[in-house]
Write an enzyme that holds these catalytic residues in place. Structure first.
Site, PDB file in Angstrom:
ATOM      1  N   GLY A 100      -5.249  -1.341   5.462  1.00 12.56           N
ATOM      2  CA  GLY A 100      -4.902  -2.069   6.668  1.00 12.56           C
ATOM      3  C   GLY A 100      -4.822  -1.125   7.859  1.00 12.56           C
ATOM      4  O   GLY A 100      -5.784  -0.923   8.546  1.00 12.56           O
ATOM      5  N   SER A 196     -10.598   1.610   1.791  1.00 10.86           N
ATOM      6  CA  SER A 196     -10.463   1.499   3.231  1.00 10.86           C
ATOM      7  C   SER A 196      -9.355   2.415   3.761  1.00 10.86           C
ATOM      8  O   SER A 196      -9.411   3.611   3.549  1.00 10.86           O
ATOM      9  CB  SER A 196     -10.230   0.031   3.604  1.00 10.86           C
ATOM     10  OG  SER A 196     -10.454  -0.178   4.964  1.00 10.86           O
ATOM     11  N   TYR A 197      -8.344   1.864   4.449  1.00  9.58           N
ATOM     12  CA  TYR A 197      -7.282   2.738   4.944  1.00  9.58           C
ATOM     13  C   TYR A 197      -6.484   3.373   3.811  1.00  9.58           C
ATOM     14  O   TYR A 197      -5.795   4.380   4.021  1.00  9.58           O
ATOM     15  CB  TYR A 197      -6.349   2.005   5.911  1.00  9.58           C
ATOM     16  CG  TYR A 197      -5.492   2.978   6.686  1.00  9.58           C
ATOM     17  CD1 TYR A 197      -6.021   3.666   7.772  1.00  9.58           C
ATOM     18  CD2 TYR A 197      -4.183   3.253   6.304  1.00  9.58           C
ATOM     19  CE1 TYR A 197      -5.257   4.608   8.466  1.00  9.58           C
ATOM     20  CE2 TYR A 197      -3.407   4.179   6.996  1.00  9.58           C
ATOM     21  CZ  TYR A 197      -3.956   4.847   8.073  1.00  9.58           C
ATOM     22  OH  TYR A 197      -3.202   5.779   8.751  1.00  9.58           O
ATOM     23  N   ASP A 402     -21.802  -1.579   4.262  1.00  9.62           N
ATOM     24  CA  ASP A 402     -20.578  -1.628   5.066  1.00  9.62           C
ATOM     25  C   ASP A 402     -20.797  -0.880   6.367  1.00  9.62           C
ATOM     26  O   ASP A 402     -21.205   0.283   6.358  1.00  9.62           O
ATOM     27  CB  ASP A 402     -19.420  -1.000   4.285  1.00  9.62           C
ATOM     28  CG  ASP A 402     -18.145  -0.876   5.094  1.00  9.62           C
ATOM     29  OD1 ASP A 402     -17.932  -1.721   5.999  1.00  9.62           O
ATOM     30  OD2 ASP A 402     -17.358   0.051   4.826  1.00  9.62           O
ATOM     31  N   HIS A 454     -18.021  -3.526   2.130  1.00  9.80           N
ATOM     32  CA  HIS A 454     -16.809  -2.716   2.226  1.00  9.80           C
ATOM     33  C   HIS A 454     -15.966  -2.736   0.953  1.00  9.80           C
ATOM     34  O   HIS A 454     -15.498  -1.696   0.495  1.00  9.80           O
ATOM     35  CB  HIS A 454     -15.992  -3.223   3.409  1.00  9.80           C
ATOM     36  CG  HIS A 454     -14.840  -2.365   3.785  1.00  9.80           C
ATOM     37  ND1 HIS A 454     -14.990  -1.064   4.220  1.00  9.80           N
ATOM     38  CD2 HIS A 454     -13.505  -2.611   3.816  1.00  9.80           C
ATOM     39  CE1 HIS A 454     -13.802  -0.555   4.501  1.00  9.80           C
ATOM     40  NE2 HIS A 454     -12.887  -1.469   4.263  1.00  9.80           N
TER      41      HIS A 454
END
Length: 481
Positions: A100, A196-197, A402, A454
């Site tokens: 996030g 991701s994060y 992605d 992603h």
């Protein structure tokens, strides 16, 4: 998945990531597990999940509930844990984190990507995921930090302190307190994985474990980390984003040349240059026309409310917050269904998130957390070096469609490690087809997934399970048909 919001406020871009997606398993691949397996039955029985609405019949146990990480402030993190489908007592423990910052590992990882139950398209039930990673490991999903999903604090000031270090420390405290509920897992081989994060969360938590393992009474048997389309180093991530957009015909030659000429992503404030700022604005503007997380799939055009209460169309046009979806029948609006499912009183009661009457307001991502994120390390490459020196196994993979944390970003970041190549670039195979390419370095393996966005497991569920199995076994991905 994690929502990614791209902020350009006063020409200060915050490179933070979310992610989301929905794996859907075709009916011919679904199977429901029978009887007669040996179960560990070693968890906290008060957290045992029974009567979960719409759950397929399975032959393993799963648990959900809260672990307090700070008694004084009343800070508690929500988890969902699935024992391995077979021989749980012999298999490792894997912690999965979505990023996030502000997005739910339960809403994304557990029930859209790699868990055994996937939220159905009507938001009223679950379907079995034939490619769940708990085939190979005991899987623990954590909603972190507080404010994400069902996780909460009774002290409002906690929400003003959220950042990378805060999150790592709470996750570390969670693990030790979780082991009190599940003592048979304390000495198990342990891995951390995420997307991701979580490309920052995972190495930061791994470093904290490594440092505190010097006290043998706190020892956690961490063996390695696995990272998918991870945010790694801000400068390289931005360069990769722009170069990928140009190489995939999302932006013009002129925009690309302006960025290359005017943007110094290694500076502390590259956005003070007006030409750079406007050119990057143009990159983001073009990406709002499609799904940045999945270049070649459709976006959600439903008029139903998304997880932030806005219409999906409005959200797409304004901030490109909807995640990439899948080809081949995947529903680009699954986030809405997850919100419907997790806000049901009977679901919250079954997961021990509420008593079924005093409901929690669950959302798949918390934009307040994202917008007010305190500290974010500009690069975790120094942590990579430390983990490699300590002998931890590090595998990094990239879905190659992605645009948000594209394969170029990861290649640029990893190249800064200047690691010696031990096995050269070559294809890896699954079901007699090229699944991607990979290269092995001294201390790190990097792989691509061909045609995946992603959140790779949503696009390539069978391939990602095979890849995960190779990671756990310490074997190279199959390089022959």
């Amino acid at each position: 998945m994690d929502n990614i919001v791209l902020k350009l406020s006063s020409h200060t871009l915050v490179l933070l990531l979310f992610l989301s997606f929905e794996p859907v398993v075709s009916s011919r691949h679904r199977q429901y597990w029978g009887h007669g397996k040996k179960l560990m039955s070693s968890g906290d029985n008060s957290d045992l999940v029974t009567g979960l609405p719409g759950q397929p019949q399975v032959d393993f146990q799963h648990y959900a509930g809260y672990v307090t990480v700070n008694e004084t402030n009343g800070r508690s993190l929500f988890y969902w844990f699935y024992e391995a489908m077979t021989k749980a007592e012999e298999k490792p423990l894997v912690l999965w984190l979505n990023g996030g910052p502000g997005c739910s590992s339960v809403g994304y990882g557990a029930t859209q990507e790699i868990g055994p139950f996937l939220v159905d398209s009507d938001g009223q039930g679950l379907k079995f995921n034939n490619f769940s990673w708990n085939r190979e490991a005991n899987m623990l999903f954590l909603e972190s930090p507080v404010g994400v999903g069902f996780s909460y604090s009774n002290t409002t000031s906690d929400y003003e302190q959220l950042g990378d270090d805060f999150t790592a420390n709470d996750a570390y405290n969670f693990l030790h307190n979780w082991f009190l509920k599940f003592p048979s897992y304390r000495t198990k081989t342990f891995y951390i994985a995420g997307e991701s994060y979580a490309g920052k969360y995972v190495p930061e938590l791994a470093e904290l474990i490594l440092d505190r393992n010097k006290d043998m009474s706190l020892h956690i048997d961490l063996k390695g980390i696995l990272l998918g389309n991870p945010e790694t180093s801000d400068a390289e991530d931005w360069m990769g984003l722009v170069d990928y957009a140009w190489s995939h015909a999302v932006i013009s030659d002129e925009t690309h040349q302006t960025v290359k000429k005017s943007c110094d992503f290694n500076s502390s404030d590259p956005w003070h240059n007006e030409d750079c700022s406007q050119a990057v604005d143009e990159v983001l503007k073009q990406y709002k026309e499609i799904d940045i997380y999945s270049l070649y799939t459709s976006t959600c055009f439903a008029s139903t409310a998304n997880s932030n209460g806005q219409s999906v169309q409005t959200s797409m046009k304004r901030s490109s917050t909807m995640m990439p979806r899948m080809m081949g029948g995947y529903d680009p609006c699954l986030d809405d269904y997850a919100k419907t499912f997790y806000n049901r009183p009977d679901v919250q009661k079954a997961l021990h998130a509420s008593d079924g009457h005093n409901l929690k307001n669950w959302s798949i991502c918390n934009n307040n957390i994202f917008n007010n994120w305190g500290d974010s390390k500009p690069s975790v490459i120094p942590i990579y070096k430390k983990l490699i020196s300590a002998g931890l196994k590090i595998w990094v993979y990239s879905g190659d469609t992605d645009g948000r944390v594209p394969v170029l970003s990861t290649r640029y970041s990893l190249s800064s490690l200047a690691l010696p190549v031990t096995k050269p670039w070559r294809p890896w195979y699954h079901d007699n087809e090229v699944s991607g390419w990979f290269e092995e370095y001294q201390g790190l393996t990097f792989a691509t997934f061909r045609g995946a966005g992603h959140a790779v497991p949503c696009f390539k569920p069978s391939n990602s399970l095979a890849f995960f199995s190779s990671f756990l076994l310490g074997e190279s991905p199959p390089s022959t048909k």
